[in-house]
Write an enzyme that holds these catalytic residues in place. Sequence first.
Site, PDB file in Angstrom:
ATOM      1  N   TYR A 168       7.607  62.528  15.791  1.00 16.02           N
ATOM      2  CA  TYR A 168       8.606  62.172  16.802  1.00 16.02           C
ATOM      3  C   TYR A 168       7.927  62.126  18.189  1.00 16.02           C
ATOM      4  O   TYR A 168       7.134  63.014  18.528  1.00 16.02           O
ATOM      5  CB  TYR A 168       9.730  63.214  16.782  1.00 16.02           C
ATOM      6  CG  TYR A 168      10.824  62.914  17.769  1.00 16.02           C
ATOM      7  CD1 TYR A 168      11.688  61.854  17.554  1.00 16.02           C
ATOM      8  CD2 TYR A 168      10.976  63.668  18.915  1.00 16.02           C
ATOM      9  CE1 TYR A 168      12.689  61.561  18.471  1.00 16.02           C
ATOM     10  CE2 TYR A 168      11.981  63.376  19.833  1.00 16.02           C
ATOM     11  CZ  TYR A 168      12.828  62.322  19.605  1.00 16.02           C
ATOM     12  OH  TYR A 168      13.813  62.033  20.511  1.00 16.02           O
TER      13      TYR A 168
ATOM     14  N   LYS B  57      21.554  64.643  15.214  1.00 15.86           N
ATOM     15  CA  LYS B  57      21.470  63.580  14.213  1.00 15.86           C
ATOM     16  C   LYS B  57      22.401  63.891  13.027  1.00 15.86           C
ATOM     17  O   LYS B  57      23.599  63.871  13.201  1.00 15.86           O
ATOM     18  CB  LYS B  57      20.012  63.394  13.789  1.00 15.86           C
ATOM     19  CG  LYS B  57      19.017  63.365  14.965  1.00 15.86           C
ATOM     20  CD  LYS B  57      19.143  62.141  15.846  1.00 15.86           C
ATOM     21  CE  LYS B  57      18.349  62.258  17.145  1.00 15.86           C
ATOM     22  NZ  LYS B  57      16.943  62.605  17.012  1.00 15.86           N
TER      23      LYS B  57
ATOM     24  N   ARG C 118      24.097  83.178  26.875  1.00 15.38           N
ATOM     25  CA  ARG C 118      22.722  82.671  26.719  1.00 15.38           C
ATOM     26  C   ARG C 118      21.998  83.446  25.620  1.00 15.38           C
ATOM     27  O   ARG C 118      21.093  82.939  24.978  1.00 15.38           O
ATOM     28  CB  ARG C 118      21.958  82.742  28.055  1.00 15.38           C
ATOM     29  CG  ARG C 118      20.491  82.327  27.948  1.00 15.38           C
ATOM     30  CD  ARG C 118      19.895  81.898  29.291  1.00 15.38           C
ATOM     31  NE  ARG C 118      20.112  82.856  30.350  1.00 15.38           N
ATOM     32  CZ  ARG C 118      19.369  83.959  30.528  1.00 15.38           C
ATOM     33  NH1 ARG C 118      18.373  84.246  29.728  1.00 15.38           N
ATOM     34  NH2 ARG C 118      19.641  84.782  31.531  1.00 15.38           N
TER      35      ARG C 118
ATOM     36  N   ASP D 232       9.880  69.820  10.782  1.00 11.88           N
ATOM     37  CA  ASP D 232      11.031  69.153  11.383  1.00 11.88           C
ATOM     38  C   ASP D 232      11.760  68.426  10.253  1.00 11.88           C
ATOM     39  O   ASP D 232      11.238  67.446   9.696  1.00 11.88           O
ATOM     40  CB  ASP D 232      10.550  68.173  12.473  1.00 11.88           C
ATOM     41  CG  ASP D 232      11.703  67.465  13.189  1.00 11.88           C
ATOM     42  OD1 ASP D 232      12.789  67.330  12.594  1.00 11.88           O
ATOM     43  OD2 ASP D 232      11.497  67.022  14.337  1.00 11.88           O
TER      44      ASP D 232
HETATM   45  C1  PLP Z   1      15.909  63.078  17.818  1.00 16.93           C
HETATM   46  C2  PLP Z   1      14.801  63.858  17.225  1.00 16.93           C
HETATM   47  C3  PLP Z   1      14.251  64.962  17.886  1.00 16.93           C
HETATM   48  C4  PLP Z   1      14.712  65.374  19.278  1.00 16.93           C
HETATM   49  O1  PLP Z   1      16.018  65.826  19.262  1.00 16.93           O
HETATM   50  P1  PLP Z   1      17.008  65.782  20.551  1.00 16.93           P
HETATM   51  O2  PLP Z   1      18.252  66.366  20.006  1.00 16.93           O
HETATM   52  O3  PLP Z   1      17.108  64.353  20.974  1.00 16.93           O
HETATM   53  O4  PLP Z   1      16.367  66.633  21.597  1.00 16.93           O
HETATM   54  C5  PLP Z   1      13.258  65.667  17.248  1.00 16.93           C
HETATM   55  N1  PLP Z   1      12.793  65.310  16.033  1.00 16.93           N
HETATM   56  C6  PLP Z   1      13.281  64.238  15.375  1.00 16.93           C
HETATM   57  C7  PLP Z   1      12.725  63.878  14.044  1.00 16.93           C
HETATM   58  C8  PLP Z   1      14.293  63.472  15.939  1.00 16.93           C
HETATM   59  O5  PLP Z   1      14.766  62.398  15.293  1.00 16.93           O
END
Ligand code: PLP
Length: 399
Positions: free
Chosen positions: A120, A216, A67, A191
């Site tokens: 998001y 992603k 962890r 982000d």
């Molecule tokens: C999918 C996504 C998230 C969240 O990510 P997870 O891996 O689903 O928790 C945050 N920001 C953006 C821009 C995303 O496309």
Amino acid sequence: MGSSQRYDADQPPVDPSTRAVHVRGPELAGLRPLSLPIFQTSSFAFSDSADLADALSRPDGSFVYSRYGNPTIRALEQAVADLEGGTAAVATASGMGAISSVLLSRLRSGDHVVVQSALYGGTVSILRDLAERFGVEVSSFSGDPGELTGAIRPNTRLLYLETIANPTTAVNDLPALAAIGREAGLTVVVDNTFASPMLCRPLEHGAHIVLHSSTKFLGGHSDVIGGVVVFAEDEHYRAAWHQVVDYGASADPFAAWLTARGLQTLPLRQAKQCENARVLAERLQAHPAVSAVRWPGLPSHPDHEVAAKLLSGFGSLMTFDIAAGHEAAVAFLERVRLAALAPSLGGVETVVLQPSSSTHRQLDEAGLRAAGITEGTIRMSVGIEHADDLWADLAQALG
Ligand SMILES: *Cc1c(COP(=O)(O)O)cnc(C)c1O
């Protein structure tokens, strides 16, 4: 544990497409496995209890408990930090784990946050919760630098942005916004999920912290959930590491391994995805059933010039409006055969969805309009298939 030398650390290859391939694992007593090993262990044994205590107190000590840190996870963290141009990174169990850890490590009750208005959905939910239960104040602004200056208050602590917004594909002037944030003493967080470090490295444009849903583009194969946060400053890194460790948002070694394996082909995948997106955006724009296409690479996109300056590729996310509206959009989604109707994005396969009935279903008509969505809007994440096969599928589904 040091890193085995896959290339000379003093003179790393310049191009990210080379560096992404060489994800460096830890040294293994004379062995040099070509692929990153999975350290599938919860704990590491010590011969001295003072050493064990020391390892539990800081992110840069020995590995002690997974962890807190793990060699496979560390290899992913270092690879993403390298691609983003940061000093350190923390991998998390999901993108939301990355976002919540950053917000919780930087904010306390009474602080004020400024965010861009198109965000998001999960981020919007966390901010709402922080506001309702912990008294964090939140203001949003359109992306306009003047509006940002006006939104900053004496208690503002953090500016939160996305490189490419969902689903509008709006691209803000990141260097200008980050400069305003820094001038006001704010922590600037970006982000960068939609761009990935192949298209934009926000730390080079003034951000302090950049984060990803590695679910992603970084992972890229729709087979793993994860997040990564990259830092320019050691103090931010240490605070976020404690947050991740104490609240248990840590990544898992196998998930980190899948992500690191995906990362090796990120430059290849994303180049192909961007090129496919160009072909499809141009053909969709010329199709009589489609009333609008939003892709930052099209000269008609409102942020085309900003995107051309900021990004080294226009990305593979786009939205298009089916002129005949809701019913026609539903019919389109039923007719696609190659493109899958699925959430998520950034994977090797092309996926489509209708934001008004899925990702943005909470919004009423006015909210949808403000977010640039109609009932006929389709969001598409373009994969690495052959562009002609993708076009044949879209064209038959458009009818
Ligand atoms: C999918 C996504 C998230 C969240 O990510 P997870 O891996 O689903 O928790 C945050 N920001 C953006 C821009 C995303 O496309």
